[in-house]
Design a protein around this motif. Structure first.
Motif, short mmCIF file in Angstrom:
data_model
loop_
_atom_site.label_atom_id
_atom_site.label_comp_id
_atom_site.label_asym_id
_atom_site.label_seq_id
_atom_site.Cartn_x
_atom_site.Cartn_y
_atom_site.Cartn_z
N LEU A 6 -14.50 13.82 -30.64
CA LEU A 6 -13.66 12.73 -30.15
C LEU A 6 -14.38 11.40 -30.25
O LEU A 6 -13.80 10.38 -30.63
N HIS A 7 -15.65 11.41 -29.90
CA HIS A 7 -16.46 10.19 -29.99
C HIS A 7 -16.51 9.72 -31.45
O HIS A 7 -16.35 8.53 -31.74
N ALA A 8 -16.72 10.67 -32.36
CA ALA A 8 -16.76 10.33 -33.79
C ALA A 8 -15.40 9.79 -34.26
O ALA A 8 -15.34 8.85 -35.07
N ALA A 9 -14.30 10.36 -33.76
CA ALA A 9 -12.97 9.87 -34.12
C ALA A 9 -12.76 8.45 -33.61
O ALA A 9 -12.17 7.62 -34.30
N CYS A 10 -13.26 8.15 -32.41
CA CYS A 10 -13.18 6.79 -31.87
C CYS A 10 -14.02 5.83 -32.72
O CYS A 10 -13.58 4.70 -33.00
N LEU A 11 -15.20 6.27 -33.12
CA LEU A 11 -16.04 5.43 -33.98
C LEU A 11 -15.34 5.15 -35.31
O LEU A 11 -15.37 4.01 -35.81
N ALA A 12 -14.70 6.16 -35.88
CA ALA A 12 -13.97 5.99 -37.14
C ALA A 12 -12.81 5.01 -36.95
O ALA A 12 -12.55 4.15 -37.82
N TYR A 13 -12.12 5.12 -35.82
CA TYR A 13 -11.01 4.21 -35.51
C TYR A 13 -11.50 2.76 -35.47
O TYR A 13 -10.89 1.87 -36.06
N VAL A 14 -12.61 2.53 -34.79
CA VAL A 14 -13.16 1.18 -34.67
C VAL A 14 -13.64 0.69 -36.04
O VAL A 14 -13.40 -0.47 -36.40
N GLN A 15 -14.27 1.55 -36.80
CA GLN A 15 -14.76 1.15 -38.13
C GLN A 15 -13.60 0.76 -39.04
O GLN A 15 -13.70 -0.21 -39.80
N GLU A 16 -12.50 1.49 -38.96
CA GLU A 16 -11.30 1.13 -39.74
C GLU A 16 -10.80 -0.24 -39.35
O GLU A 16 -10.41 -1.03 -40.21
N ARG A 17 -10.80 -0.54 -38.06
CA ARG A 17 -10.37 -1.86 -37.59
C ARG A 17 -11.31 -2.95 -38.11
O ARG A 17 -10.86 -4.01 -38.54
N ILE A 18 -12.61 -2.69 -38.04
CA ILE A 18 -13.59 -3.67 -38.53
C ILE A 18 -13.38 -3.91 -40.03
O ILE A 18 -13.33 -5.06 -40.48
N ASP A 19 -13.24 -2.84 -40.79
CA ASP A 19 -13.05 -2.96 -42.23
C ASP A 19 -11.77 -3.73 -42.56
O ASP A 19 -11.75 -4.58 -43.45
N ALA A 20 -10.68 -3.44 -41.83
CA ALA A 20 -9.40 -4.12 -42.08
C ALA A 20 -9.52 -5.61 -41.77
O ALA A 20 -9.00 -6.44 -42.53
N CYS A 21 -10.19 -5.94 -40.68
CA CYS A 21 -10.37 -7.36 -40.32
C CYS A 21 -11.21 -8.08 -41.37
O CYS A 21 -10.88 -9.21 -41.76
N GLN A 22 -12.28 -7.45 -41.80
CA GLN A 22 -13.13 -8.08 -42.81
C GLN A 22 -12.38 -8.29 -44.12
O GLN A 22 -12.52 -9.33 -44.76
N ALA A 23 -11.57 -7.31 -44.51
CA ALA A 23 -10.79 -7.44 -45.74
C ALA A 23 -9.76 -8.56 -45.60
O ALA A 23 -9.54 -9.33 -46.54
N ALA A 24 -9.12 -8.67 -44.43
CA ALA A 24 -8.13 -9.73 -44.21
C ALA A 24 -8.78 -11.10 -44.21
O ALA A 24 -8.20 -12.07 -44.74
N ILE A 25 -9.97 -11.20 -43.63
CA ILE A 25 -10.69 -12.48 -43.64
C ILE A 25 -11.04 -12.87 -45.07
O ILE A 25 -10.86 -14.02 -45.48
N GLN A 26 -11.51 -11.90 -45.84
CA GLN A 26 -11.85 -12.16 -47.25
C GLN A 26 -10.62 -12.59 -48.04
O GLN A 26 -10.67 -13.53 -48.83
#
Length: 148
Positions: A6-26
């Motif tokens: 579950l902790h790993a799934a939460c980490l993956a969720y946050v990483q997806e959000r970070i990646d999406a934000c960085q892509a949108a900023i770019q």
């Protein structure tokens, strides 16, 4: 084991959000860079301002996602819990909750869990409770069946 997954799934969720934000900023930056000055100067300025607003909005979301990542990194899912607190897996009469971050419903090993932050109303109602104890949430009694 389940808590770690579950902790790993939460980490993956946050990483997806970070990646999406960085892509949108770019993408917003590239959009602003590709705006060419035309004879209609107002159109150029409006396009650049819209791109800047988009970058700013995504920068705020990126900062929030990084804060979530920090919260998760402070939780050790390997530590056993005997009371409801961050990092606990709580089986209740209303469902099974993982107290980490608000990531919503997660399915791990074929079972549904709800990832909630310690500040979520249900987590606040359950805070400090142990197996066998009850809490009241939205006018309903919740029985804590197990805390891991």
């Amino acid at each position: 084991m389940i808590k770690s997954n579950l902790h790993a799934a939460c980490l993956a969720y946050v990483q997806e959000r970070i990646d999406a934000c960085q892509a949108a900023i770019q993408a917003a930056q590239e959009s602003a860079n590709s705006e060419t000055k035309s004879s209609a100067g107002d159109k150029y300025e409006t396009g650049r301002a819209m791109a800047q607003n988009e970058r700013d909005r995504n920068a705020v979301q990126l900062q929030q996602a990084r804060q979530l990542l920090g919260e998760l990194q402070r939780i050790n899912p390997e530590l056993p819990c005997d009371a409801v607190r961050p990092g606990a897996l709580v089986r209740t009469s209303m469902g099974v909750f993982y107290l980490g971050i608000s990531a919503g419903k997660l399915t791990v090993e074929g079972q549904d869990y709800f990832a909630v932050s310690a500040a979520a109303p249900v987590a606040v109602a359950l805070a400090g409770k142990r197996a066998g104890e009850e809490a009241v949430f939205n006018g309903r009694k919740i029985r804590v069946e197990a805390v891991e």
